[in-house]
Design an enzyme around this catalytic site. Sequence first.
Site, PDB file in Angstrom:
ATOM      1  N   LYS A 110       0.816  -1.207   0.000  1.00  0.00           N
ATOM      2  CA  LYS A 110       0.000   0.000   0.000  1.00  0.00           C
ATOM      3  C   LYS A 110       0.858   1.268   0.000  1.00  0.00           C
ATOM      4  CE  LYS A 110      -4.072  -2.230   0.871  1.00  0.00           C
ATOM      5  NZ  LYS A 110      -3.655  -3.627   0.957  1.00  0.00           N
TER       6      LYS A 110
HETATM    7  C1  LIG Z   1      -4.263  -4.767   0.474  1.00  0.00           C
HETATM    8  C2  LIG Z   1      -3.417  -5.973   0.387  1.00  0.00           C
HETATM    9  C3  LIG Z   1      -3.680  -6.969  -0.565  1.00  0.00           C
HETATM   10  C4  LIG Z   1      -4.851  -6.901  -1.496  1.00  0.00           C
HETATM   11  O1  LIG Z   1      -4.707  -5.911  -2.469  1.00  0.00           O
HETATM   12  P1  LIG Z   1      -5.972  -5.372  -3.257  1.00  0.00           P
HETATM   13  O2  LIG Z   1      -5.495  -4.242  -4.068  1.00  0.00           O
HETATM   14  O3  LIG Z   1      -6.968  -4.958  -2.203  1.00  0.00           O
HETATM   15  O4  LIG Z   1      -6.486  -6.517  -4.070  1.00  0.00           O
HETATM   16  C5  LIG Z   1      -2.813  -8.049  -0.621  1.00  0.00           C
HETATM   17  N1  LIG Z   1      -1.775  -8.164   0.235  1.00  0.00           N
HETATM   18  C6  LIG Z   1      -1.502  -7.230   1.151  1.00  0.00           C
HETATM   19  C7  LIG Z   1      -0.354  -7.429   2.071  1.00  0.00           C
HETATM   20  C8  LIG Z   1      -2.308  -6.107   1.259  1.00  0.00           C
HETATM   21  O5  LIG Z   1      -2.024  -5.177   2.191  1.00  0.00           O
END
Ligand SMILES: *Cc1c(COP(=O)(O)O)cnc(C)c1O
Length: 489
Positions: A110
């Site tokens: 993120k």
């Molecule tokens: C948010 C997240 C995901 C999922 O990603 P999306 O964009 O919501 O599909 C996968 N792995 C981690 C560690 C995340 O923080």
Amino acid sequence: MKYISTRGLSKEYSASEAVIKGLCDDGGLFVPTSFPKLSCSLSDLTKMDYRETAYTVLKEFFTDYTEEELRACVNNAYDEKFDTDEIAPLVKKGNEYFLELFHGKTIAFKDMALSILPHLLTTALKKNNINKEVVILTATSGDTGKAALSAFADVKGTRIIVFYPKGGVSKIQELQMVTEKGANTKVVGVKGNFDDCQTGVKNIFNNEALKKELDDNGFVFSSANSINIGRLFPQVAYYVWTYSRMLKMGEIKEGEKINVIVPTGNFGNILAGYFAKKMGIPIDKMICASNENKVLYDFFMSGEYDRNRDFILTSSPSMDILISSNLERLIYIIAGCDAKKNAELMKDLSEKGKYSITDDMKKELSDFIGFYATEDQVFDTIKSLYKETGYVIDTHTAVAATADRNIKQDNKSVVISTASPYKFTRNVMKAIGENSEEPDDFKLVDRLSEIAKVKVPNAVEEIRNADIKHDTVVEVSEMESLVKNSLIK
Ligand SMILES: *Cc1c(COP(=O)(O)O)cnc(C)c1O
């Protein structure tokens, strides 16, 4: 480049306006009116660093930003906050490739988008002569929360309120959030799951009366959730980067196709990969890897999206999601950019909790392969990868690595590695067969550092002894009044 709603509102917006609004007034998501192509060749890309790559991608989407503005956003985002100058290293372990997206401030992917969002947003406000204070409302399944908090902490002219499912995130994730020091931040536990938090936030965004009241008090809402184009498009950059690194490392020939395998929850990350493909990057299959909340796997198999099922708490909590918000953009695209059709299906989703796509739409899904991993498979993958190579991955990445090991593929494939194992230490250590009964999470962290031979990241060191700053817990029904009361005194 203009942006329109997936649900048919006829108004067009500039990129900067779409960044500010986050969500369209009709509840739809912003989509570009056309798909841009990359302006340079694949071999040109191999000569660029991450910042240059990001700029090359983003200038096609954020067309109302000047070059100077956009470069400033990129340079302020991808700097020493990352613990490696490469920003997103592509590593090869055994025969497998991993794109490590966890070298930012909060050690999850993120950070890739949230590091740039505040810059895109504050620039957008200036460009549009808006002098209000922006209130970022965010629902988090664990990782967005801290990434958004550290991105917006003490940024002038902004406030941020984060809702997370109390009991639905890892110990380290919760500590990261509730120790946040930024004076403009608020962190709230909700007695519900992630979908409850997300729906609660959406309802607040759609509440016109509340919006008006806040507007009168000098506030404007925005979202740091992955539905914001200010998060989506920066993610396209690392798929372009992945391809250029594979090429530069000599792992593929120019033009050779690769697959990407994405641990998926809200469908934002994988959708960005799809956009990279549409921009001209030779990606063959997008492999959508889910955990036991396999609503997307079922959708890719049957063409029916059905959220009416039990919500399962797994070892990959950031993927414990039954409503994948960003899927709406794909639905809109495979419907031939038919907003009316999309709006119909989304209405079914909100009223019946499910919808079915047409056969023609189903044919358009051939770029994707759905997969899901059971908890046992996830733990096995972590263990066997460690035994084979010494490399330790987190539980989310392991969902994708399980797909890599179980799907027969014609191309080289890259696993998108979304979190550091230090964020989910307890389950990672359990998988490896280490003493996960140890009650102290930080002792486990130190042990992991010994066996993985990787230094404990700053993000973890920093919360070892930090004070708890936030302890509010509310019912789902209290989310709205909490927002109001914390802004209007
Ligand atoms: C948010 C997240 C995901 C999922 O990603 P999306 O964009 O919501 O599909 C996968 N792995 C981690 C560690 C995340 O923080």
